[in-house]
Design a protein around this motif. Structure first.
Motif, short mmCIF file in Angstrom:
data_model
loop_
_atom_site.label_atom_id
_atom_site.label_comp_id
_atom_site.label_asym_id
_atom_site.label_seq_id
_atom_site.Cartn_x
_atom_site.Cartn_y
_atom_site.Cartn_z
N LYS A 169 0.80 -1.20 0.00
CA LYS A 169 0.00 0.00 0.00
C LYS A 169 0.85 1.27 0.00
N GLY A 170 2.06 1.19 0.53
CA GLY A 170 2.83 2.38 0.88
C GLY A 170 3.11 3.37 -0.23
N SER A 171 3.08 2.91 -1.50
CA SER A 171 3.51 3.83 -2.56
C SER A 171 2.35 4.47 -3.31
N PHE A 172 1.13 4.38 -2.77
CA PHE A 172 -0.01 4.89 -3.57
C PHE A 172 0.03 6.41 -3.74
N VAL A 173 0.51 7.15 -2.76
CA VAL A 173 0.58 8.61 -2.89
C VAL A 173 1.70 9.00 -3.85
N PHE A 174 2.86 8.40 -3.66
CA PHE A 174 4.00 8.63 -4.55
C PHE A 174 3.63 8.28 -5.99
N ALA A 175 3.00 7.13 -6.18
CA ALA A 175 2.65 6.69 -7.54
C ALA A 175 1.67 7.65 -8.19
N ALA A 176 0.72 8.15 -7.42
CA ALA A 176 -0.27 9.09 -7.98
C ALA A 176 0.42 10.36 -8.47
N ASP A 177 1.38 10.85 -7.70
CA ASP A 177 2.12 12.05 -8.12
C ASP A 177 3.05 11.74 -9.28
N LEU A 178 3.72 10.59 -9.21
CA LEU A 178 4.68 10.22 -10.26
C LEU A 178 3.99 10.04 -11.61
N ILE A 179 2.83 9.42 -11.61
CA ILE A 179 2.11 9.16 -12.86
C ILE A 179 1.65 10.47 -13.50
N ARG A 180 1.25 11.43 -12.67
CA ARG A 180 0.86 12.74 -13.22
C ARG A 180 2.08 13.50 -13.71
N ALA A 181 3.20 13.37 -13.00
CA ALA A 181 4.45 14.02 -13.46
C ALA A 181 4.93 13.37 -14.75
N LEU A 182 4.75 12.05 -14.88
CA LEU A 182 5.13 11.35 -16.11
C LEU A 182 4.29 11.85 -17.28
N ASP A 183 3.03 12.07 -17.03
CA ASP A 183 2.15 12.58 -18.08
C ASP A 183 2.63 13.95 -18.55
N ALA B 262 5.11 10.92 -20.97
CA ALA B 262 5.01 9.45 -20.94
C ALA B 262 3.57 9.03 -20.63
N LYS B 263 3.12 8.00 -21.32
CA LYS B 263 1.73 7.53 -21.15
C LYS B 263 1.71 6.04 -20.81
N PRO B 264 2.24 5.69 -19.63
CA PRO B 264 2.33 4.26 -19.28
C PRO B 264 0.96 3.66 -18.92
N ARG B 265 0.88 2.33 -18.96
CA ARG B 265 -0.24 1.64 -18.33
C ARG B 265 0.13 1.49 -16.86
N VAL B 266 -0.86 1.33 -16.00
CA VAL B 266 -0.60 1.25 -14.56
C VAL B 266 -1.39 0.09 -13.96
N ASP B 267 -0.72 -0.72 -13.15
CA ASP B 267 -1.43 -1.77 -12.42
C ASP B 267 -0.89 -1.81 -10.99
N PHE B 268 -1.56 -2.55 -10.14
CA PHE B 268 -1.27 -2.51 -8.70
C PHE B 268 -1.12 -3.92 -8.13
N MET B 269 -0.17 -4.02 -7.19
CA MET B 269 0.09 -5.30 -6.53
C MET B 269 0.29 -5.00 -5.04
N THR B 270 -0.34 -5.80 -4.20
CA THR B 270 -0.15 -5.58 -2.76
C THR B 270 0.81 -6.62 -2.20
#
Ligand code: IMP
Ligand code: MG
Length: 180
Positions: A44-58, A62-70
């Motif tokens: 769970k720990g990286s959900f905030v970082f990932a949300a910011d990183l994905i918007r910064a990537l955009d 960059a237009k990656p696909r995104v999936d999640f693993m716990t």
């Protein structure tokens, strides 16, 4: 609401400092991004970082696909239990894909090693890793991240998605638990 049992937290990395570094990471990743990148976010720990990183990537094009693993290795305390458990898998097919694993913090390295090996076993063409934080000197298995946000010492941190016994994920900064 705060309670008498809440820990005292000192700010280690402030919000604007994180934002600037996340932008830098996104630029580095976008520069080396292969076609059709699949980002695998380790919850769970990286959900905030990932949300910011994905918007910064955009913003970086960059237009990656995104999936999640716990994955979990910590249980309820501040010390790793040593074994990594997969409690929620991704649904994307990894075979033939370029994967970027995104996680919050690299400590013993077991979580990242588990995730990286799993992606490789499933036939990923390449597996890179992006970690917000790195507790250098705490490694128990030989693994380093391809992209690292900040190196921190051996201290327990909370906030920006990171938890202490499943709480304190909310602060927008990274804080150190006093005495932790
Ligand atoms: P490793 O498997 O020992 O490398 O531990 C990595 C995982 O432990 C991270 O994905 C975090 O979820 C958790 N973790 C390690 N250090 C901290 C910390 O200081 N605060 C909160 N979680 C941590
Ligand atoms: Mg984690």
């Amino acid at each position: 609401m705060t309670g008498a049992s809440d820990p005292v937290v000192d700010v280690l990395i402030a919000e604007p400092v994180i934002a600037e570094r996340v932008t830098g990471l996104a630029k580095d990743i976008a520069r080396s991004e292969p076609e059709d990148l699949l980002i695998v976010v380790i919850l769970k720990g990286s959900f905030v970082f990932a949300a910011d990183l994905i918007r910064a990537l955009d913003r970086a094009g960059a237009k990656p696909r995104v999936d999640f693993m716990t994955l979990s290795s910590y249980g309820k305390g501040v010390k790793s239990s040593g074994s990594v458990t997969l409690s929620r898998d991704i649904s994307e097919d990894v075979a033939g894909r370029h994967v970027l694993i995104v996680d919050d913090i690299l400590e013993s390295g077991r979580t990242l090693m588990f995730a990286r090996d799993l992606m490789t076993e499933r036939g990923a063409v390449s597996v890179k890793t992006c970690l917000l934080l790195d507790k250098t000197g705490k490694r128990e298995v030989p693994i380093e991240a391809d992209f690292t946000g900040f190196e921190i010492g051996d201290r327990f941190v909370i906030g920006y998605g990171l938890d202490l016994a499943h709480r304190y994920r909310g602060p927008p900064y990274i804080g150190v638990v006093r005495g932790g």
